[in-house]
Design a protein around this motif. Structure first.
Motif, PDB file in Angstrom:
ATOM      1  N   VAL A  62       0.848  -1.207   0.000  1.00  0.00           N
ATOM      2  CA  VAL A  62       0.000   0.000   0.000  1.00  0.00           C
ATOM      3  C   VAL A  62       0.877   1.248   0.000  1.00  0.00           C
ATOM      4  O   VAL A  62       0.632   2.201  -0.751  1.00  0.00           O
ATOM      5  N   GLU A  63       1.917   1.252   0.837  1.00  0.00           N
ATOM      6  CA  GLU A  63       2.795   2.426   0.918  1.00  0.00           C
ATOM      7  C   GLU A  63       3.523   2.689  -0.394  1.00  0.00           C
ATOM      8  O   GLU A  63       3.879   3.827  -0.697  1.00  0.00           O
ATOM      9  N   LEU A 106      -8.039  -3.348  -0.837  1.00  0.00           N
ATOM     10  CA  LEU A 106      -7.607  -4.711  -1.177  1.00  0.00           C
ATOM     11  C   LEU A 106      -6.823  -5.326  -0.020  1.00  0.00           C
ATOM     12  O   LEU A 106      -6.931  -6.518   0.259  1.00  0.00           O
ATOM     13  N   ALA A 107      -6.035  -4.493   0.660  1.00  0.00           N
ATOM     14  CA  ALA A 107      -5.220  -4.996   1.771  1.00  0.00           C
ATOM     15  C   ALA A 107      -6.079  -5.403   2.967  1.00  0.00           C
ATOM     16  O   ALA A 107      -5.740  -6.335   3.693  1.00  0.00           O
ATOM     17  N   SER A 108      -7.207  -4.713   3.157  1.00  0.00           N
ATOM     18  CA  SER A 108      -7.996  -4.959   4.372  1.00  0.00           C
ATOM     19  C   SER A 108      -9.117  -5.969   4.175  1.00  0.00           C
ATOM     20  O   SER A 108      -9.552  -6.606   5.126  1.00  0.00           O
ATOM     21  N   TYR A 115      -2.236   9.271  -0.069  1.00  0.00           N
ATOM     22  CA  TYR A 115      -2.785   7.931  -0.263  1.00  0.00           C
ATOM     23  C   TYR A 115      -4.250   7.950  -0.682  1.00  0.00           C
ATOM     24  O   TYR A 115      -5.011   7.030  -0.400  1.00  0.00           O
ATOM     25  N   GLY A 116      -4.658   9.037  -1.372  1.00  0.00           N
ATOM     26  CA  GLY A 116      -5.986   9.086  -1.947  1.00  0.00           C
ATOM     27  C   GLY A 116      -7.060   9.524  -0.974  1.00  0.00           C
ATOM     28  O   GLY A 116      -6.790  10.261  -0.009  1.00  0.00           O
ATOM     29  N   GLU A 117      -8.279   9.046  -1.203  1.00  0.00           N
ATOM     30  CA  GLU A 117      -9.454   9.507  -0.468  1.00  0.00           C
ATOM     31  C   GLU A 117      -9.288   9.351   1.042  1.00  0.00           C
ATOM     32  O   GLU A 117      -8.951   8.283   1.528  1.00  0.00           O
ATOM     33  N   LEU A 162      13.145   8.129   0.882  1.00  0.00           N
ATOM     34  CA  LEU A 162      12.912   8.271   2.322  1.00  0.00           C
ATOM     35  C   LEU A 162      11.436   8.525   2.639  1.00  0.00           C
ATOM     36  O   LEU A 162      10.949   8.107   3.687  1.00  0.00           O
ATOM     37  N   MET A 163      10.722   9.214   1.731  1.00  0.00           N
ATOM     38  CA  MET A 163       9.304   9.473   1.976  1.00  0.00           C
ATOM     39  C   MET A 163       8.526   8.160   2.126  1.00  0.00           C
ATOM     40  O   MET A 163       7.561   8.072   2.873  1.00  0.00           O
ATOM     41  N   ILE A 164       8.947   7.124   1.388  1.00  0.00           N
ATOM     42  CA  ILE A 164       8.268   5.820   1.466  1.00  0.00           C
ATOM     43  C   ILE A 164       8.908   4.929   2.522  1.00  0.00           C
ATOM     44  O   ILE A 164       8.238   4.261   3.291  1.00  0.00           O
TER      45      ILE A 164
END
Length: 362
Positions: A86-87, A95-97, A208-210, A313-315
């Motif tokens: 996801v990151e 999808l991950a949850s 990360y969107g909405e 580094l941001m990720i």
């Protein structure tokens, strides 16, 4: 290629490539939502139907797709592994949850991900660096055409592609760009610009969107309207607004340089100092400081650090990656300590590398 290949590095191979206006536009993305006509949509699907959809797509890709795509089943992944994906924006939080029969097909350079049994049966996502919406749309259409040759997609002559969420009906397409807009935030112009963007049928979201926060002055601009416009028109409308935002951001950066250069330099170097010396740092402060240093690099006020290192580094400092590298679950305080250590070590290694390179050239 394996799961470790996709979660071991923060930067996807496509992110290392330069692109048009990539000092401000980090990435362009096209996502197409499709459903197979004979099956109930995933939000209502029974288990056996979800399994059938997964097996059908899996068999089609195994047998005939010309590009090598790696299949990852969500049920086989640990929660931290899914969080890392996801990151890296390779799968959605949904999808991950909620992924009993969820899966993702990934290309080797991670520029293509096809999610199966997410909110819709199929979600094709294509990414590229910089402002390349048209090229990304053409790539997404190639995968869409290939899948449509083998599946009857749910389609209505008047409404277009039918999707689980009514807001996606029509083209089923979301086009978006990720932009770094620190000067518009610093000069407090963005708060006035966002309502005008919304009136044009576009929406501004966080990284990360909405529902996500705009960490590090990173904003995702995407279309809201999917019905009544062609895919090309949607992309052209978005590109037009993005080009105006790029111009406004550059003007704001020049205004800061002309009117308050010493204050700006002080802020950017303070952030650089925090990153190089901190022992504890939370994700918000890290994102703010990384945004400042990236702005300093773009304005040639800070040297010796590449833009790529900051993207990494941001990720790399997100919760999933920190725990993946630690090999264990970490509490918030432990993550703040490990985040600080990774940032310090990464910047130190970069400086050593630059010194060695400079010495070898003498």
């Amino acid at each position: 290629m394996s799961l470790q290949r996709f979660i071991s590095e923060a930067i996807s191979p496509w992110m290392k490539q330069s692109g048009p206006d990539d000092d401000i536009v980090l990435s362009s993305r096209i996502r197409l939502a499709r459903n197979i006509e004979k099956y109930t949509f995933p939000i209502l699907t029974y288990q056996n139907e979800g399994e059938e959809v997964l097996n059908q797509i899996r068999q089609q890709v195994d047998n005939s797709h010309p590009n090598k795509l790696e299949l990852l089943l969500m049920k086989d992944l640990e929660q931290i592994e899914k969080q890392v994906l996801v990151e890296k924006h390779l799968i959605s939080p949904h999808l991950a949850s909620d992924s009993s029969f969820g899966a993702v097909l990934l290309s080797e350079d991670e520029s293509v991900s096809i999610m199966i049994n997410e909110e819709d049966h199929i979600r094709i996502q294509c990414l590229s660096s910089g402002l390349r919406l048209q090229e990304v749309l053409e790539n997404a259409n190639r995968f869409d055409d290939w899948l449509e040759e083998k599946n009857d997609f749910a389609f209505d002559e008047k409404r277009g592609y039918l999707t689980s969420c009514p807001t996606n009906v029509g083209t089923g397409m979301r086009a978006s760009v990720m932009m770094h807009l620190p000067a518009l935030v610093l000069t407090q112009q963005l708060n006035h610009i966002i309502p005008a963007i919304n009136q044009l049928g576009l929406v501004v979201r966080g990284i990360y969107g909405e529902g996500s926060e705009a960490l590090g002055n990173l904003f995702q601009i995407s279309n809201q309207i999917t019905l009544g416009k062609s895919e090309t028109d949607i992309v052209e409308d978005l590109k037009s607004v993005v080009l105006q935002l790029i111009e406004r951001e550059r003007l704001a950066r020049q205004m800061l340089l002309q009117n308050s250069k010493i204050q700006l330099e002080d802020r950017l170097y303070r952030s650089y100092g925090v990153l190089k010396n901190c022992r504890i740092i939370d994700s918000k402060e890290a994102a703010k400081c990384l945004s400042d240093v990236r702005l300093g690099i773009d304005l040639s006020l800070i040297g010796g650090v590449s833009r790529t290192i900051l993207n990494e580094l941001m990720i790399l400092t997100q919760p999933g990656f920190l725990q993946q590298y630690a090999g264990e679950l970490l509490g918030p305080d432990q993550r703040d300590i490990r985040r600080a250590a990774i940032i310090r070590e990464t910047l130190k290694l970069k400086e050593i590398s630059d010194e060695e390179r400079g010495g070898s050239q003498k």
